[in-house]
Design an enzyme around this catalytic site. Sequence first.
Site, short mmCIF file in Angstrom:
data_model
loop_
_atom_site.label_atom_id
_atom_site.label_comp_id
_atom_site.label_asym_id
_atom_site.label_seq_id
_atom_site.Cartn_x
_atom_site.Cartn_y
_atom_site.Cartn_z
CE LYS A 185 103.10 18.54 -4.55
NZ LYS A 185 103.02 20.01 -3.76
CE1 TYR A 242 105.86 19.98 0.43
CE2 TYR A 242 104.44 18.39 1.23
CZ TYR A 242 105.04 19.07 0.19
OH TYR A 242 104.42 18.71 -1.28
CG ASN A 256 101.87 22.65 -6.17
OD1 ASN A 256 101.64 21.43 -5.70
ND2 ASN A 256 102.56 23.63 -5.91
CG HIS A 294 107.77 17.47 -4.30
ND1 HIS A 294 108.10 18.73 -3.59
CD2 HIS A 294 109.05 16.93 -4.42
CE1 HIS A 294 109.38 18.53 -3.03
NE2 HIS A 294 110.14 17.33 -3.58
CD GLU A 328 112.76 17.32 -1.61
OE1 GLU A 328 112.77 16.88 -3.00
OE2 GLU A 328 112.27 18.14 -1.31
P1 IDP Z 1 107.65 23.93 -4.12
O1 IDP Z 1 106.83 22.89 -4.22
O2 IDP Z 1 107.55 24.70 -5.26
O3 IDP Z 1 109.33 23.69 -4.12
P2 IDP Z 1 107.64 24.83 -1.33
O4 IDP Z 1 107.76 26.26 -1.10
O5 IDP Z 1 108.61 23.85 -1.16
O6 IDP Z 1 107.41 25.02 -3.24
O7 IDP Z 1 106.21 24.39 -0.90
C1 IDP Z 1 105.84 23.23 -0.79
C2 IDP Z 1 104.31 22.92 -1.15
O8 IDP Z 1 103.52 23.55 -0.21
C3 IDP Z 1 104.01 23.62 -2.50
O9 IDP Z 1 104.25 22.71 -3.53
C4 IDP Z 1 102.43 23.98 -2.22
O10 IDP Z 1 101.88 22.46 -2.26
C5 IDP Z 1 102.35 24.05 -0.61
N1 IDP Z 1 102.52 25.54 -0.49
C6 IDP Z 1 103.71 26.30 -0.69
N2 IDP Z 1 103.56 27.56 -0.29
C7 IDP Z 1 102.22 27.53 0.04
C8 IDP Z 1 101.28 28.61 0.33
O11 IDP Z 1 101.92 29.86 0.18
N3 IDP Z 1 99.89 28.65 0.40
C9 IDP Z 1 99.60 27.39 0.17
N4 IDP Z 1 100.16 26.48 -0.05
C10 IDP Z 1 101.76 26.49 -0.24
MG MG Z 2 110.03 22.69 -2.17
#
Ligand code: IDP
Ligand code: MG
Length: 176
Positions: free
Chosen positions: A21, A61, A132, A135, A146
């Site tokens: 990212k 997303y 984070n 992805h 994806e």
């Molecule tokens: P993942 O990336 O671990 O698969 P997902 O639930 O698919 O997790 O969420 C996509 C992205 O959205 C995450 O990588 C993160 O950057 C953001 N995200 C997910 N949940 C939260 C949250 O509760 N607060 C803020 N950002 C979040």
């Molecule tokens: Mg995800």
Amino acid sequence: MQERRSSSSTMAVEQCLVLIKPDGLVKSLTGDIISKFSETELIIVGSKVVQVTRELAEEHYHHLREEKFFDELIKYIMGEYHTKRVLALVYHGENAIKKVRKIVGLTNPELAEPTSIRGKYGRVTSKGVFENVVHASENPKEAEREIKLWFRPEELVYTIYPTEAKNVARTIIFWK
Ligand code: IDP
Ligand code: MG
């Protein structure tokens, strides 16, 4: 290439989309991240730098569109806070998704194992976004969705999903 299963177990050949990212690129973490993934012995079958459009971000997303952090998440992946680039990679091999996700760590960097990529390099911003760094596709169904969203078949060295050839008229840009 069709999905292959090893004769001795139920291990499946999978592909997994990985995105480094914009925060990962700005922090120059590409080398570290790719080195860490090389421990899996999976192979990279596609890679490109992408300037993420709003359309691509929202489609990628779409499952989070009702979340309160959605708008910030879209800005984040489009590079508004770092750089307007994402490095998209496709990893290929047995149990690719599980292997990649283990190295990536949990979604929330504060809860991710400290030795995982997200645990090491991620942060939670004051706006509440989980920055984070990477992805990774969560499961085979999402990986297929994806990979098909981010790559055309000819951009991958191997594909595990069926393809078809069509004759289409389109403008191709050449070097002058
Ligand atoms: P993942 O990336 O671990 O698969 P997902 O639930 O698919 O997790 O969420 C996509 C992205 O959205 C995450 O990588 C993160 O950057 C953001 N995200 C997910 N949940 C939260 C949250 O509760 N607060 C803020 N950002 C979040
Ligand atoms: Mg995800």
